[in-house]
Design an enzyme around this catalytic site. Structure first.
Site, PDB file in Angstrom:
ATOM      1  N   GLU A   1       0.812  -1.215   0.000  1.00  0.00           N
ATOM      2  CA  GLU A   1       0.000   0.000   0.000  1.00  0.00           C
ATOM      3  C   GLU A   1       0.850   1.273   0.000  1.00  0.00           C
ATOM      4  O   GLU A   1       0.328   2.376   0.077  1.00  0.00           O
ATOM      5  CB  GLU A   1      -1.004   0.004   1.169  1.00  0.00           C
ATOM      6  CG  GLU A   1      -0.444  -0.362   2.512  1.00  0.00           C
ATOM      7  CD  GLU A   1      -1.519  -0.533   3.592  1.00  0.00           C
ATOM      8  OE1 GLU A   1      -2.683  -0.197   3.367  1.00  0.00           O
ATOM      9  OE2 GLU A   1      -1.148  -1.006   4.682  1.00  0.00           O
TER      10      GLU A   1
ATOM     11  N   ASP B   1      -4.911   2.903   0.396  1.00  0.00           N
ATOM     12  CA  ASP B   1      -3.732   3.704   0.706  1.00  0.00           C
ATOM     13  C   ASP B   1      -2.836   3.867  -0.513  1.00  0.00           C
ATOM     14  O   ASP B   1      -2.302   4.945  -0.746  1.00  0.00           O
ATOM     15  CB  ASP B   1      -2.951   3.066   1.862  1.00  0.00           C
ATOM     16  CG  ASP B   1      -3.562   3.448   3.197  1.00  0.00           C
ATOM     17  OD1 ASP B   1      -3.828   4.643   3.395  1.00  0.00           O
ATOM     18  OD2 ASP B   1      -3.797   2.550   4.025  1.00  0.00           O
TER      19      ASP B   1
ATOM     20  N   CYS C   1      -7.244  -6.048  -1.601  1.00  0.00           N
ATOM     21  CA  CYS C   1      -8.240  -5.909  -0.530  1.00  0.00           C
ATOM     22  C   CYS C   1      -8.702  -4.472  -0.303  1.00  0.00           C
ATOM     23  O   CYS C   1      -9.432  -4.206   0.636  1.00  0.00           O
ATOM     24  CB  CYS C   1      -7.705  -6.496   0.778  1.00  0.00           C
ATOM     25  SG  CYS C   1      -6.317  -5.597   1.456  1.00  0.00           S
TER      26      CYS C   1
HETATM   27  C1  PEP Z   1      -6.102  -0.277   2.055  1.00  0.00           C
HETATM   28  O1  PEP Z   1      -5.323   0.620   2.367  1.00  0.00           O
HETATM   29  O2  PEP Z   1      -6.471  -0.494   0.880  1.00  0.00           O
HETATM   30  C2  PEP Z   1      -6.670  -1.161   3.077  1.00  0.00           C
HETATM   31  C3  PEP Z   1      -7.386  -2.207   2.764  1.00  0.00           C
HETATM   32  O3  PEP Z   1      -6.442  -0.833   4.381  1.00  0.00           O
HETATM   33  P1  PEP Z   1      -7.253   0.273   5.188  1.00  0.00           P
HETATM   34  O4  PEP Z   1      -8.399   0.734   4.328  1.00  0.00           O
HETATM   35  O5  PEP Z   1      -7.669  -0.373   6.448  1.00  0.00           O
HETATM   36  O6  PEP Z   1      -6.214   1.340   5.363  1.00  0.00           O
HETATM   37 MG    MG Z   2      -4.445   0.664   4.326  1.00  0.00          MG
END
Ligand code: PEP
Ligand code: MG
Length: 569
Positions: A432, A456, A503
């Protein structure tokens, strides 16, 4: 039409039930000095009874909604033990000879006013918690019955100035079609619970109504758009009735897909997994046919409470989730706080750029004992199913190695204690940070899997803060720079022979399927609400055809051109 904040999606049509406010009439009684000890007795008795009630509510929510939501009540218990709040109450009794209920009322007013003055949504929401707890205490001191929701009427749209978690505990989703609150925003506890319960909610109507809503008013609310209609015209009723019917029909059609595999018309299997934060989320993703958990965000276990959760408590939660997943993979991500996620009891520094600051793995590596506690809990849960560990926001090989060294210490610790875990547990990282994508080949040699966190990654690649409304139009995951990062990461994983999944929210955008098919990504993890929609799309997709579309996207130069290409599918 009144425009509020769309806090939980869905359309509701029905009559309003206005919940009377918990507003106490507390006469300003003063005591004789000799009666003070009696007042303290009454206060402590009230606190004890309130605590028992809150514990009961916590257990009820743990069962019906989820472990992380039940944590809201830990925050409430913490308020009853908060030395500052308590000494304010005791001080008023002791120095001003006021009755316990007067002292409690004044202390609530004092803290609520103070928090409300802070220009901080989060603190304002916490003021609501103090009110909720204080009102409970007042209820006992005054011997007044609790305001409850009607259970034996036709379903209604619940209207309240504000809704506290205590009020939502006993709420029956079959009776409440939707909810409207004057106060509150997207991050209020009532909004979190409404989303978990799947009840549409529009909040933030304060000062927007020309006259207060009354019980019996006919309402239509649109929790996606944040709209409320009072006594709407026939046209509007017809319009929203059609939307509500379509929603219901579509939901039914999609639900029928839960047990079907997500396979394209030409036989390509896309493995759809769920992103979860609680047991309730897990139930949802399993109900929607997920093949496992691609991302368990553990930070919610750490929120709304007074101190870091102990190993036993974490272990219990991870174990329950693992058991409930019944052998399906569960990727548990270690703590990812900082950025937009704060912990009340952990003093994170004020930062100019929190998303570029003290966050996620950086905090864990800096607080080794806390990190090791979490790793021990996850390892122990791995004895009960297919658990994998994932580190968030890794940006260098050194960080990965440091994290792994602590993981080894955690394993040794468990060995010494004679506790079991899966010795071959897989360890992966989130991709990320752009630097991580750039050195994906180097990292791939030392991890078991990658999971691309586009939420991110997009903000860091494009230098567009994911929380900043003003530049939200610049936050585009179809930007060619993002697509190139994705390709680079997937290629590195494939060359190293390790699995790669996605994800971030982009995975839940069905328009992105041609990109994944072209790149050869066959594992996507997404929020419970997206699973069936994406599956529906996969089932109606021809992989050979969309692979070509995906390839063409890589020939295009702008996000708009790429989106247009994807819109054609
Ligand atoms: C992301 O950064 O894509 C992620 C799945 O983590 P979060 O949204 O919890 O930062
Ligand atoms: Mg993230």
């Amino acid at each position: 039409m009144i425009q509020g904040i769309g806090a939980a999606v869905g359309v509701a049509i029905g009559k309003a039930f206005v919940l009377p406010a918990w507003d106490w009439d507390v006469p300003d009684q003063r005591m004789e000095k000799v009666d003070l000890s009696l007042e303290f007795e009454r206060l402590y008795e009230g606190i004890r009874t309130s605590k028992t009630e809150i514990e009961d509510m916590k257990n009820e929510i743990k069962e019906t909604v989820g472990v992380s939501e039940s944590g809201i009540f830990d925050a409430h218990l913490a308020i009853l033990e908060d030395p500052v709040f308590m000494s304010e109450i005791q001080g008023i009794i002791e120095r001003q000879y006021k009755a316990a209920e007067v002292a409690v009322k004044e202390a609530i007013d004092h803290f609520v006013t103070m928090f409300d003055l802070l220009d901080d949504e989060y603190m304002k929401e916490r003021a609501l918690d103090i009110k909720d707890v204080g009102n409970r205490l007042l209820k006992h001191l005054l011997g007044t019955p609790e305001v409850t929701l009607p259970a034996d009427t036709n379903p209604y749209i619940l209207v309240a100035r504000e809704l506290s978690p205590s009020q939502l505990v006993h709420l029956n989703p079959n009776h409440v079609l939707g909810m409207v609150t004057m106060a509150g925003g997207l991050t209020s506890h009532s909004a979190i619970m409404a989303r978990a319960l799947g009840i549409p909610l529009v909040s933030g109507l304060e000062n927007k109504l020309s006259k207060p809503l009354e019980t019996g008013d006919f309402l239509i609310i649109d929790g996606g758009e944040g709209k409320v209609f009072v006594d709407p015209s026939e046209d509007i009723i017809a319009h929203y009735t059609a939307i509500a019917e379509n929603q219901a029909k579509h939901k039914e059609q999609l639900q029928a897909l839960a047990t079907v595999d997500a396979v394209t018309q030409d036989g390509v299997h896309m493995h759809l997994m769920g992103n979860i934060s609680s047991m309730n989320d897990l139930r949802q993703v399993l109900k929607h046919g997920a093949e496992g958990v691609g991302l368990f965000r553990t930070e919610f276990l750490y929120m709304n409470r007074a101190a870091f959760p102990e190993e036993e408590e974490q272990y219990e939660v991870y174990k329950q989730i693992t058991l409930a997943a019944e052998g399906r993979p569960v990727v548990i991500r270690t703590l990812d706080i900082g950025g937009d996620k704060q912990l009340e009891y952990f003093d994170l520094p004020e930062e100019e750029n929190p998303f570029l600051g003290y966050r996620a793995i950086r905090i864990s590596l800096d607080n080794k004992e806390m990190f090791k506690t979490q790793l021990c809990a996850i390892l122990r849960a791995s004895d009960y199913g297919n658990v994998k560990i994932m580190y968030p926001m890794i940006s260098s090989l050194e960080e990965l190695r440091q994290a792994n060294a602590i993981l080894e210490e955690a394993k040794r610790d468990l060995d010494q204690r004679g506790l079991k875990y899966n010795v071959n547990i897989q360890v992966g990282i989130m991709i990320e940070v752009p630097a991580t994508a750039q050195i994906a080949d180097l990292l791939a040699a030392e991890v078991d899997f990658f999971s691309i966190g586009t939420n991110d990654l997009v903000q860091y690649v494009l230098a567009v803060d994911r929380m900043n409304e003003t530049i939200a139009h610049l936050y585009r995951w179809y930007h060619p720079a993002v697509l190139r990062m994705l390709r680079q990461t997937v290629q590195a994983a494939k060359e190293a022979g390790i699995p790669v999944s996605v994800c971030g929210e982009m995975a839940g955008d069905e328009k992105s399927i041609p990109i994944w098919m072209h790149l050869g990504v066959d594992h996507l993890s997404m929020s419970p609400q997206s699973l069936l929609r994406v599956k529906h799309k996969v089932l109606n997709t021809n992989a050979a055809h969309v692979r070509e579309v995906g390839a063409r996207c890589y020939q295009l130069s702008t996000a708009t051109e790429i989106e247009n290409e994807l819109n054609e599918v």
